[in-house]
Design a protein around this motif. Structure first.
Motif, mmCIF file in Angstrom:
data_model
loop_
_atom_site.group_PDB
_atom_site.id
_atom_site.type_symbol
_atom_site.label_atom_id
_atom_site.label_comp_id
_atom_site.label_asym_id
_atom_site.label_seq_id
_atom_site.Cartn_x
_atom_site.Cartn_y
_atom_site.Cartn_z
ATOM 1 N N ALA A 190 -10.812 28.718 -101.188
ATOM 2 C CA ALA A 190 -10.278 28.448 -102.523
ATOM 3 C C ALA A 190 -10.703 29.568 -103.450
ATOM 4 O O ALA A 190 -11.866 29.979 -103.446
ATOM 5 C CB ALA A 190 -10.789 27.108 -103.030
ATOM 6 N N LYS A 191 -9.747 30.075 -104.243
ATOM 7 C CA LYS A 191 -10.072 31.187 -105.135
ATOM 8 C C LYS A 191 -9.159 31.200 -106.352
ATOM 9 O O LYS A 191 -8.050 30.671 -106.323
ATOM 10 C CB LYS A 191 -9.983 32.511 -104.389
ATOM 11 C CG LYS A 191 -8.612 32.880 -103.872
ATOM 12 C CD LYS A 191 -8.675 34.166 -103.065
ATOM 13 C CE LYS A 191 -7.378 34.505 -102.412
ATOM 14 N NZ LYS A 191 -6.973 33.626 -101.329
ATOM 15 N N GLU A 192 -9.664 31.848 -107.396
ATOM 16 C CA GLU A 192 -8.854 32.225 -108.548
ATOM 17 C C GLU A 192 -8.584 33.701 -108.396
ATOM 18 O O GLU A 192 -9.518 34.493 -108.195
ATOM 19 C CB GLU A 192 -9.610 31.984 -109.854
ATOM 20 C CG GLU A 192 -9.810 30.545 -110.186
ATOM 21 C CD GLU A 192 -10.558 30.382 -111.506
ATOM 22 O OE1 GLU A 192 -11.135 31.368 -112.029
ATOM 23 O OE2 GLU A 192 -10.579 29.252 -112.003
ATOM 24 N N ARG A 193 -7.331 34.096 -108.494
ATOM 25 C CA ARG A 193 -6.953 35.493 -108.255
ATOM 26 C C ARG A 193 -6.081 36.005 -109.385
ATOM 27 O O ARG A 193 -5.017 35.447 -109.654
ATOM 28 C CB ARG A 193 -6.211 35.588 -106.924
ATOM 29 C CG ARG A 193 -5.553 36.936 -106.668
ATOM 30 C CD ARG A 193 -5.008 37.044 -105.281
ATOM 31 N NE ARG A 193 -6.111 37.409 -104.393
ATOM 32 C CZ ARG A 193 -5.979 37.575 -103.079
ATOM 33 N NH1 ARG A 193 -4.795 37.386 -102.500
ATOM 34 N NH2 ARG A 193 -7.019 37.908 -102.346
ATOM 35 N N LYS A 194 -6.521 37.089 -110.034
ATOM 36 C CA LYS A 194 -5.667 37.813 -110.972
ATOM 37 C C LYS A 194 -4.941 38.879 -110.150
ATOM 38 O O LYS A 194 -5.572 39.617 -109.393
ATOM 39 C CB LYS A 194 -6.486 38.477 -112.072
ATOM 40 C CG LYS A 194 -7.009 37.518 -113.097
ATOM 41 C CD LYS A 194 -7.694 38.304 -114.205
ATOM 42 C CE LYS A 194 -8.257 37.396 -115.260
ATOM 43 N NZ LYS A 194 -8.955 38.181 -116.299
ATOM 44 N N ILE A 195 -3.625 38.980 -110.347
ATOM 45 C CA ILE A 195 -2.800 39.887 -109.560
ATOM 46 C C ILE A 195 -2.131 40.915 -110.470
ATOM 47 O O ILE A 195 -1.498 40.561 -111.467
ATOM 48 C CB ILE A 195 -1.710 39.107 -108.790
ATOM 49 C CG1 ILE A 195 -2.336 38.009 -107.925
ATOM 50 C CG2 ILE A 195 -0.854 40.059 -107.951
ATOM 51 C CD1 ILE A 195 -1.329 37.010 -107.377
ATOM 52 N N TYR A 196 -2.278 42.187 -110.090
ATOM 53 C CA TYR A 196 -1.643 43.305 -110.795
ATOM 54 C C TYR A 196 -0.927 44.181 -109.773
ATOM 55 O O TYR A 196 -1.280 44.194 -108.592
ATOM 56 C CB TYR A 196 -2.686 44.189 -111.483
ATOM 57 C CG TYR A 196 -3.436 43.569 -112.625
ATOM 58 C CD1 TYR A 196 -2.993 43.731 -113.931
ATOM 59 C CD2 TYR A 196 -4.611 42.859 -112.407
ATOM 60 C CE1 TYR A 196 -3.703 43.198 -115.005
ATOM 61 C CE2 TYR A 196 -5.325 42.320 -113.470
ATOM 62 C CZ TYR A 196 -4.868 42.490 -114.757
ATOM 63 O OH TYR A 196 -5.572 41.958 -115.811
ATOM 64 N N PHE A 197 0.041 44.976 -110.252
ATOM 65 C CA PHE A 197 0.702 45.985 -109.430
ATOM 66 C C PHE A 197 0.813 47.288 -110.208
ATOM 67 O O PHE A 197 1.047 47.284 -111.422
ATOM 68 C CB PHE A 197 2.134 45.564 -109.068
ATOM 69 C CG PHE A 197 2.271 44.847 -107.760
ATOM 70 C CD1 PHE A 197 2.407 45.547 -106.564
ATOM 71 C CD2 PHE A 197 2.269 43.466 -107.718
ATOM 72 C CE1 PHE A 197 2.541 44.893 -105.362
ATOM 73 C CE2 PHE A 197 2.400 42.790 -106.517
ATOM 74 C CZ PHE A 197 2.545 43.507 -105.345
ATOM 75 N N ILE A 198 0.669 48.382 -109.491
ATOM 76 C CA ILE A 198 1.104 49.704 -109.934
ATOM 77 C C ILE A 198 1.913 50.257 -108.766
ATOM 78 O O ILE A 198 1.372 50.512 -107.688
ATOM 79 C CB ILE A 198 -0.071 50.644 -110.266
ATOM 80 C CG1 ILE A 198 -0.868 50.112 -111.461
ATOM 81 C CG2 ILE A 198 0.443 52.063 -110.538
ATOM 82 C CD1 ILE A 198 -2.092 50.950 -111.814
ATOM 83 N N ASP A 199 3.215 50.379 -108.974
ATOM 84 C CA ASP A 199 4.131 50.818 -107.916
ATOM 85 C C ASP A 199 3.937 49.950 -106.670
ATOM 86 O O ASP A 199 4.102 48.740 -106.751
ATOM 87 C CB ASP A 199 3.960 52.311 -107.625
ATOM 88 C CG ASP A 199 4.258 53.181 -108.855
ATOM 89 O OD1 ASP A 199 5.177 52.823 -109.613
ATOM 90 O OD2 ASP A 199 3.563 54.194 -109.054
ATOM 91 N N ASN A 200 3.551 50.550 -105.543
ATOM 92 C CA ASN A 200 3.402 49.819 -104.279
ATOM 93 C C ASN A 200 1.976 49.320 -104.058
ATOM 94 O O ASN A 200 1.664 48.792 -102.988
ATOM 95 C CB ASN A 200 3.786 50.717 -103.097
ATOM 96 C CG ASN A 200 2.824 51.886 -102.946
ATOM 97 O OD1 ASN A 200 2.670 52.692 -103.857
ATOM 98 N ND2 ASN A 200 2.174 51.968 -101.803
ATOM 99 N N VAL A 201 1.114 49.471 -105.040
ATOM 100 C CA VAL A 201 -0.287 49.091 -104.874
ATOM 101 C C VAL A 201 -0.553 47.777 -105.611
ATOM 102 O O VAL A 201 -0.261 47.651 -106.808
ATOM 103 C CB VAL A 201 -1.241 50.190 -105.360
ATOM 104 C CG1 VAL A 201 -2.699 49.788 -105.116
ATOM 105 C CG2 VAL A 201 -0.934 51.519 -104.658
ATOM 106 N N LYS A 202 -1.114 46.836 -104.863
ATOM 107 C CA LYS A 202 -1.423 45.504 -105.388
ATOM 108 C C LYS A 202 -2.928 45.380 -105.569
ATOM 109 O O LYS A 202 -3.701 45.798 -104.706
ATOM 110 C CB LYS A 202 -0.922 44.452 -104.395
ATOM 111 C CG LYS A 202 -1.035 43.029 -104.878
ATOM 112 C CD LYS A 202 -0.438 42.083 -103.837
ATOM 113 C CE LYS A 202 -0.448 40.655 -104.306
ATOM 114 N NZ LYS A 202 0.024 39.734 -103.237
ATOM 115 N N PHE A 203 -3.315 44.800 -106.696
ATOM 116 C CA PHE A 203 -4.726 44.634 -107.045
ATOM 117 C C PHE A 203 -5.036 43.152 -107.187
ATOM 118 O O PHE A 203 -4.306 42.436 -107.874
ATOM 119 C CB PHE A 203 -5.045 45.342 -108.367
ATOM 120 C CG PHE A 203 -4.704 46.799 -108.357
ATOM 121 C CD1 PHE A 203 -5.654 47.743 -108.013
ATOM 122 C CD2 PHE A 203 -3.416 47.225 -108.669
ATOM 123 C CE1 PHE A 203 -5.330 49.093 -107.980
ATOM 124 C CE2 PHE A 203 -3.089 48.570 -108.646
ATOM 125 C CZ PHE A 203 -4.052 49.508 -108.292
#
Length: 174
Positions: free
Chosen positions: A99-112
């Protein structure tokens, strides 16, 4: 199937790393409360991700090694459905649940991913993704290396295992 080059690192200062990323104007996808159910299989890893943003059945192969590593991923995106989880649990058995809380970002093809994992702590994960073979392995590795340097990730922060492996280790020593 697509290829990722990725790294995962433990972070006690996750807000500082996120602030560095924000200076590059990433696309913020959102905060996802995720439950990943890992199933017992003999070849790779299989997990069902249930989230408020991402819902996928994910099969992948990845070596447990620190630093940048390749992950070969097959992803099936689906609408949330309790029956899918029930079928997989009955057929394969549940290995562990993360179980997790995840903030998701993208720059082009890179996912954070900026993760707060229940029972484990805070992590940053960077995935350079090549969905169709048009980017190439060398470019994916370069992208990961760039973010390791930008975020000042040190060797001792890298995590070799999946969250499921870390939880399994933790429960076996408890």
């Amino acid at each position: 199937m697509h290829i990722n080059y990725e790294f995962k690192a433990r972070c006690n200062h996750i807000e500082l790393i996120e602030a560095k990323l924000k200076t590059l104007n990433p696309v913020f996808i959102g905060m996802d409360n995720q439950v990943d159910t890992y199933f017992n299989i003999t070849n790779g890893r299989l997990k069902l991700r249930e989230g408020t943003i991402e819902n996928s059945l994910i099969h992948y192969f990845r070596q447990n090694s620190t630093g940048i590593k390749q992950s070969d991923v097959t992803l099936y995106q689906h609408q949330p459905d309790k029956n899918l989880k029930d079928i997989l649990a009955k057929a394969l058995g549940v290995k562990t649940i993360v179980a997790k809380e995840r903030k998701i970002y993208f720059i082009d093809n890179v996912k954070f991913h900026f993760d707060r994992v229940k029972e484990l702590g805070s992590f940053v994960e960077v995935e350079a993704i090549d969905k169709d073979g048009s980017i190439g392995i060398e470019k994916l590795k370069e992208q990961c290396q760039y973010y390791i340097q930008l975020f000042a990730i040190t060797e001792d922060q890298f995590i070799a295992e999946s969250y499921s492996d870390l939880l399994a280790k933790k429960s076996s020593t408890a």
